[in-house]
Design a protein around this motif. Structure first.
Motif, short mmCIF file in Angstrom:
data_model
loop_
_atom_site.label_atom_id
_atom_site.label_comp_id
_atom_site.label_asym_id
_atom_site.label_seq_id
_atom_site.Cartn_x
_atom_site.Cartn_y
_atom_site.Cartn_z
N TYR A 1 7.67 5.17 5.70
CA TYR A 1 8.95 5.48 5.07
C TYR A 1 8.97 6.82 4.32
CZ TYR A 1 9.64 0.51 5.96
OH TYR A 1 9.74 -0.73 6.56
N GLY A 2 7.86 7.54 4.34
CA GLY A 2 7.80 8.82 3.64
C GLY A 2 8.50 9.93 4.41
N GLU A 3 8.53 11.12 3.82
CA GLU A 3 9.21 12.26 4.43
C GLU A 3 8.58 12.66 5.75
OE1 GLU A 3 9.32 15.41 1.63
OE2 GLU A 3 10.62 14.36 0.20
N LEU A 4 7.29 12.45 5.88
CA LEU A 4 6.58 12.83 7.10
C LEU A 4 6.25 11.62 7.97
CD1 LEU A 4 4.12 15.47 5.58
CD2 LEU A 4 6.35 15.88 6.64
N ALA A 5 7.00 10.55 7.79
CA ALA A 5 6.74 9.33 8.55
C ALA A 5 6.92 9.57 10.05
CB ALA A 5 7.67 8.22 8.08
N GLU A 6 6.02 8.97 10.82
CA GLU A 6 6.10 9.05 12.28
C GLU A 6 6.49 7.70 12.84
OE1 GLU A 6 2.61 10.64 14.07
OE2 GLU A 6 2.37 12.23 12.59
N ASP A 7 7.41 7.73 13.79
CA ASP A 7 7.91 6.49 14.38
C ASP A 7 7.04 6.11 15.58
OD1 ASP A 7 9.40 4.27 14.87
OD2 ASP A 7 11.04 5.33 15.88
N LYS A 8 5.88 5.54 15.28
CA LYS A 8 4.96 5.14 16.34
C LYS A 8 4.89 3.62 16.41
CE LYS A 8 1.79 9.11 16.23
NZ LYS A 8 0.38 9.53 16.01
N ASP A 9 4.84 3.11 17.62
CA ASP A 9 4.69 1.66 17.80
C ASP A 9 3.23 1.24 17.72
OD1 ASP A 9 7.42 1.32 18.12
OD2 ASP A 9 7.32 1.65 20.30
N GLU A 10 2.32 2.19 17.95
CA GLU A 10 0.90 1.87 17.96
C GLU A 10 0.14 2.95 17.22
OE1 GLU A 10 -1.10 -0.24 21.39
OE2 GLU A 10 -2.03 1.74 21.59
N ILE A 11 -0.73 2.54 16.29
CA ILE A 11 -1.49 3.47 15.47
C ILE A 11 -2.97 3.17 15.66
CG2 ILE A 11 -1.99 4.20 13.11
CD1 ILE A 11 0.89 3.38 12.40
N SER B 1 0.83 -1.20 0.00
CA SER B 1 0.00 0.00 0.00
C SER B 1 0.86 1.25 0.00
CB SER B 1 -0.92 0.01 1.23
OG SER B 1 -1.40 1.29 1.52
N SER B 2 0.57 2.16 -0.92
CA SER B 2 1.33 3.41 -0.97
C SER B 2 1.05 4.28 0.26
CB SER B 2 0.97 4.19 -2.25
OG SER B 2 -0.41 4.47 -2.30
N VAL B 3 -0.12 4.12 0.84
CA VAL B 3 -0.44 4.88 2.06
C VAL B 3 0.43 4.39 3.22
CG1 VAL B 3 -2.24 5.40 3.75
CG2 VAL B 3 -2.79 5.36 1.31
N PHE B 4 0.57 3.08 3.36
CA PHE B 4 1.44 2.55 4.41
C PHE B 4 2.90 2.92 4.14
CE2 PHE B 4 -1.96 -0.75 5.29
CZ PHE B 4 -2.29 -0.21 6.53
N HIS B 5 3.27 2.95 2.86
CA HIS B 5 4.65 3.34 2.53
C HIS B 5 4.92 4.77 2.98
CE1 HIS B 5 7.96 4.87 0.00
NE2 HIS B 5 8.42 3.63 0.09
N ALA B 6 4.00 5.68 2.70
CA ALA B 6 4.16 7.06 3.15
C ALA B 6 4.13 7.17 4.66
CB ALA B 6 3.07 7.93 2.52
N MET B 7 3.29 6.34 5.29
CA MET B 7 3.15 6.37 6.74
C MET B 7 4.44 5.94 7.45
SD MET B 7 0.31 4.29 9.01
CE MET B 7 -1.04 4.92 8.02
N LYS C 1 -10.11 1.46 -0.14
CA LYS C 1 -10.06 2.80 -0.72
C LYS C 1 -9.16 3.70 0.13
CE LYS C 1 -13.07 2.98 -4.26
NZ LYS C 1 -12.86 3.67 -5.54
N LYS C 2 -9.31 3.62 1.44
CA LYS C 2 -8.55 4.50 2.33
C LYS C 2 -7.05 4.26 2.20
CE LYS C 2 -7.92 5.80 7.16
NZ LYS C 2 -8.45 5.75 8.55
N TYR C 3 -6.67 3.00 2.07
CA TYR C 3 -5.24 2.67 2.03
C TYR C 3 -4.75 2.40 0.59
CZ TYR C 3 -5.51 2.71 7.05
OH TYR C 3 -5.69 3.13 8.34
N ILE C 4 -5.58 2.74 -0.37
CA ILE C 4 -5.23 2.64 -1.80
C ILE C 4 -4.68 1.25 -2.12
CG2 ILE C 4 -4.07 3.75 -3.75
CD1 ILE C 4 -3.80 6.26 -2.13
#
Length: 461
Positions: free
Chosen positions: A93-103, A85-91, A140-143
């Protein structure tokens, strides 16, 4: 138990069976420690990835999925998710990625999220009727386009008058024009069934307006009116309003004027809409004047009748004939099988009449698929002695799926001598629909492909 889930040696049956059993076990997220060298048990990367589905082993992220009070904590692996999923990739590994253990994901149903994870990890699509819409939302949400397409295909194949209005609302929300068009086809052809379904009361106001505006809605206007009142009653409950006539009119708003009340039969208006209490006294008086007065008052209601749908007729004989000793009935069944290459809605049959002058017939018509009765009706029709066909209708049009044979049957009671068809065709092109015919084992009165009764199928396409 760990050895059962991660066996030390590959079982005699196929690895796909093992993976399937493991998936079933993993749906409950057992968090078991795998056997040593479990990787060597599975020959493909797909199978090894599948072992990680809903598994805490090496999980580097967790999702808390579902609304408050109904959450489920699910493990994930960022690399696998990012590949799917490109959404998970951005989440991750993207420029604005957040290092969270729980989402936290409060807007997605846990079962739907699991179905999406199963596709990403296992390359398997596992859909169910009660979660497919939620799965489509997640896809749809996660493309995840291929999963979304599979959801739409699932919805199209399960589409019926019972769920068409709800799916119309959802298809517009998800911007799925093909599904929207399929919904309209069902709603137009089986309008009265769709309007009387429980799902109609669950639609939003915008969808209600679009249905009430529909020019090709194939329904009596009194049925449209009653459906709108049923929707208004449920909408009052949704808005915590008292179930009063005033509140029903309030929630309907300007949509009330989309109901073409002046086009109702006078009896339907007088005994239905006029006594519902929803109309004002002035509106009721003006509509009565519209029916009876030469100088008609101006109305806020649409006064032009809906066009509805024009039925098509598939005639399977090239000629017809009569003889001094044919066609006799005596309670026997005339039957033929047919299949179409596109979804249609059978509204009725065209039948022959008496060859000895005018006569009245009683006809029991029936439509079956693999022995299951889909529609039947008992009615009478009058024939004028000509070789014309005379329509006999089902109570509601019956949905016919492509590439499957259905059985059309009729038992006639009336004048013993009637016209019959001959020079029958095995395939008929009717507009954009191709219809194939074959003999039916239910036919006990001589009707077959080459000759006999049931000369016409009447349908909407």
């Amino acid at each position: 138990m760990a050895a059962d889930i991660f066996p030390r040696k590959k079982p005699a049956n196929s690895s796909s069976t093992t993976i399937q059993q493991y998936h079933q076990q993993n749906l409950s997220n057992n968090n078991l420690i795998p056997a040593p060298n479990w990787q060597g048990l599975y020959p493909t990367i797909r199978e090894r990835n599948a072992v990680m589905f809903n598994n805490d082993l090496m999980a580097d992220v967790h999702f808390v999925v579902g609304p408050p009070g109904g959450t489920q904590r699910l493990p994930g692996h960022k690399y696998v998710l990012a590949v799917g999923s490109s959404v998970f990739h951005a989440m991750f590994y993207g420029e604005l990625a957040e290092d969270k253990d729980e989402i936290r994901i409060p807007d997605v149903d846990p079962a739907a999220f699991l179905a999406m994870l199963k596709y990403i990890y296992c390359d398997e699509i596992d859909l169910a009727a009660d979660t497919v819409l939620a799965t489509l939302y997640a896809a749809k949400k996660y493309i995840v386009p291929h999963l979304a397409r599979a959801c739409v295909n699932f919805l199209e194949t399960s589409l019926s008058a019972k769920n068409a209005c709800v799916l119309l609302s959802q298809s517009c929300l998800f911007e799925e024009p093909d599904l929207t068009q399929r919904c309209w086809e069902v709603i137009d052809a089986q309008a009265e069934l769709a309007l009387k379904s429980e799902g109609f009361c669950d639609i939003d106001f915008q969808t209600l307006e679009s249905i009430l505006r529909r020019e090709t809605l194939n329904a009596k206007e009194i049925v449209v009116f009653e459906a709108a009142l049923n929707w208004a009653e449920v909408e009052c409950q949704r808005q915590d309003l008292a179930l009063s006539i005033e509140n029903k009119r309030k929630v309907l708003g300007k949509a009330l004027y989309l109901i073409r009340i002046p086009t109702m039969a006078l009896d339907d208006f007088a005994n239905g809409a006029a006594q519902s209490g929803v109309l004002t006294l002035n509106e009721t008086n003006d509509i009565f004047l519209w029916y009876t007065a030469a100088k008609k008052p101006e109305l806020q209601f649409v006064s032009k009748a809906r066009k509805g749908l024009v039925p098509q007729r598939c005639h399977r004989f090239q000629s017809c004939a009569y003889r001094s000793n044919q066609w006799r009935y005596r309670g026997r069944c005339d039957s033929i099988q047919f299949a179409v290459d596109k979804r249609v809605f059978i509204a009725g049959f065209g039948l022959y009449g008496s060859s000895c002058g005018s006569a009245e017939y009683s006809a029991k018509i029936e439509l079956k698929r693999q022995g299951v009765v889909l529609g039947q009706n008992l009615s009478k029709y009058f024939s004028d002695g000509s070789s014309n066909t005379f329509p006999v209708w089902f109570e509601y049009p019956v949905q016919i799926e492509p590439d499957t044979f259905y059985t059309a049957s009729v038992i006639l009671d009336g004048n013993e001598l009637s016209y019959f068809g001959q020079e029958g065709m095995t395939e008929v092109q009717c507009g954009k629909v191709t219809v194939q015919f074959q003999c039916s084992s239910d036919s006990t009165n001589g009707t077959g492909v080459q000759g006999g009764q049931i000369p016409e199928l009447i349908f909407y396409a």
